[in-house]
Write an enzyme that holds these catalytic residues in place. Structure first.
Site, mmCIF file in Angstrom:
data_model
loop_
_atom_site.group_PDB
_atom_site.id
_atom_site.type_symbol
_atom_site.label_atom_id
_atom_site.label_comp_id
_atom_site.label_asym_id
_atom_site.label_seq_id
_atom_site.Cartn_x
_atom_site.Cartn_y
_atom_site.Cartn_z
ATOM 1 N N HIS A 129 8.682 7.640 5.081
ATOM 2 C CA HIS A 129 7.961 6.985 3.975
ATOM 3 C C HIS A 129 8.685 7.356 2.670
ATOM 4 C CE1 HIS A 129 4.976 4.929 1.822
ATOM 5 N NE2 HIS A 129 3.920 5.684 2.010
ATOM 6 N N GLN A 132 7.244 6.954 -1.040
ATOM 7 C CA GLN A 132 6.204 7.941 -1.380
ATOM 8 C C GLN A 132 6.830 9.256 -1.832
ATOM 9 O OE1 GLN A 132 2.599 7.747 -1.212
ATOM 10 N NE2 GLN A 132 2.874 9.644 -2.356
ATOM 11 N N ASP A 232 -1.363 15.453 4.689
ATOM 12 C CA ASP A 232 -1.518 14.029 5.016
ATOM 13 C C ASP A 232 -2.503 13.962 6.180
ATOM 14 O OD1 ASP A 232 -1.131 11.279 5.344
ATOM 15 O OD2 ASP A 232 0.775 11.489 6.420
ATOM 16 N N CYS A 272 -0.518 12.155 -0.064
ATOM 17 C CA CYS A 272 -0.033 10.792 -0.308
ATOM 18 C C CYS A 272 -1.170 9.785 -0.372
ATOM 19 C CB CYS A 272 0.968 10.400 0.775
ATOM 20 S SG CYS A 272 0.304 10.545 2.453
ATOM 21 N N ARG A 300 3.534 5.876 -7.920
ATOM 22 C CA ARG A 300 4.049 4.878 -6.978
ATOM 23 C C ARG A 300 4.508 3.639 -7.749
ATOM 24 N NH1 ARG A 300 2.818 4.878 -1.589
ATOM 25 N NH2 ARG A 300 4.529 3.360 -1.519
#
Ligand code: CP
Ligand code: NVA
Length: 315
Positions: A129, A132, A232, A272, A300
């Site tokens: 990812h 991120q 996460d 995240c 982001r």
């Protein structure tokens, strides 16, 4: 220098990552400078999985750069009826100037990139990812730079400890920390450690940048010396059927006040998002003053704009 694709953090050199973070900061501080930077351009956004932040930040970011974004749920385009990734990629390349995709298998990102004649951005795969974790690096630079400055060098020698599943987030954090000279420790139960190939490549790069890369199952020792504790979800998108087993297997790995107290003074908490309060993080920590989760979420937008500028801007 224009970049070809952003499939992985490792598509960028450490210098290119630092430049992208600096651009994201400039985009954040001086948004007006970039208002027409991608005028007339369209980004196709293919989603095999759900999203709040990635979809909204790319779509708004593209609008703010003077361009346009198309939301394409994979269920609603012909991929859903068996059209190949290769043909989809070739066709979209004839209409659009960039493709962002959120997928299950990472090979779909690779195949899109192989057949596209426009840049491809990984908006999350099961393996990585990268958007991120560049945003996370931007957030930590803001956090640790002297007031009024943005110095990517502040990450060097700091320690990020990720507690949880050795998943896409863990992988991209390893790559990002290694590139920027920031120590990364992954603390995960046995059976949930990150991909050893990614640990190896992060260790190899870390040896050049001064980043210490480690993996451990020992929560108490692992979080000592942390300047940032990151977590996460325990069951990622696509792993919903494993939810109950994972709740048991991750017992003792929730980030809570006791864990934060074992870290360095001033340690910040990151996630995240989306978060499950009471599972991977206590509500007390998630909503505490040391939690910088909404600064991350905001960034982001700025980092996506910087990534699109670096891949798609003509000059
Ligand atoms: N962090 C993140 O990628 O969020 P979304 O799944 O909402 O896009
Ligand atoms: N590991 C999570 C990240 C979500 C942004 C998932 O893949 O679902």
């Amino acid at each position: 220098m224009a970049l070809a694709h952003f499939r992985s953090v490792t598509d960028l050199t450490p210098a290119q990552i630092a430049e992208t973070l600096e651009l994201a900061h400039d985009v954040k501080v001086n948004p007006g400078k970039y208002r027409t930077a991608l005028a007339g351009q369209t980004l196709a956004m293919i989603f095999q999985k759900k999203s709040t932040r990635t979809r909204v930040s790319f779509e708004v970011g593209m609008y703010q750069l003077g361009g346009h974004a198309l939301f394409l749920s994979s269920a609603d385009i012909q991929i859903g009826r068996g059209e190949t990734i290769a043909d989809t990629s070739r066709v979209i390349s004839r209409y659009c100037q960039g493709i962002m995709a959120r997928v299950y298998g990472h090979e779909v990102i690779e195949e899109l990139a192989q057949f596209a004649t426009v840049p491809v951005i990984n908006g999350l795969s099961d393996l990585e990812h990268p958007c991120q974790t560049l945003c996370d690096a931007q957030t930590l630079v803001e956090q640790w730079s002297p007031k009024g400055t943005f110095d990517v060098g502040v990450l060097k020698g700091k320690t990020l400890v990720y507690v949880g599943d050795g998943n896409n987030m863990a992988h991209s954090l390893l790559d990002t920390g290694a590139a920027l000279g920031m120590n990364v420790t992954i603390v995960a139960p046995l059976g949930y450690w990150p991909d050893p190939k990614i640990v190896d490549r992060a260790q190899a790069l870390g040896a050049q940048t001064g980043a210490r890369i480690a993996v451990t199952g020992d929560v108490n020792l692992g979080v000592m010396g942390a300047d940032c504790i990151y977590t996460d979800v325990w069951a990622s998108m696509g792993q919903e059927s494993e939810q109950q087993k994972r709740l048991k297997d991750f017992h003792g790995f929730m980030v809570d006040a006791g864990m934060m107290a074992r870290a360095n003074t001033g340690c910040v908490f990151m996630h995240c998002l989306p978060a499950h309060r009471g599972e991977e993080v206590s509500a007390e920590v998630c909503d505490s003053p040391v939690s910088i989760i909404f600064d991350q979420a905001e960034n982001r937008l700025h980092i996506q704009k910087a990534i699109m500028l670096r891949l798609m801007a003509k000059s």
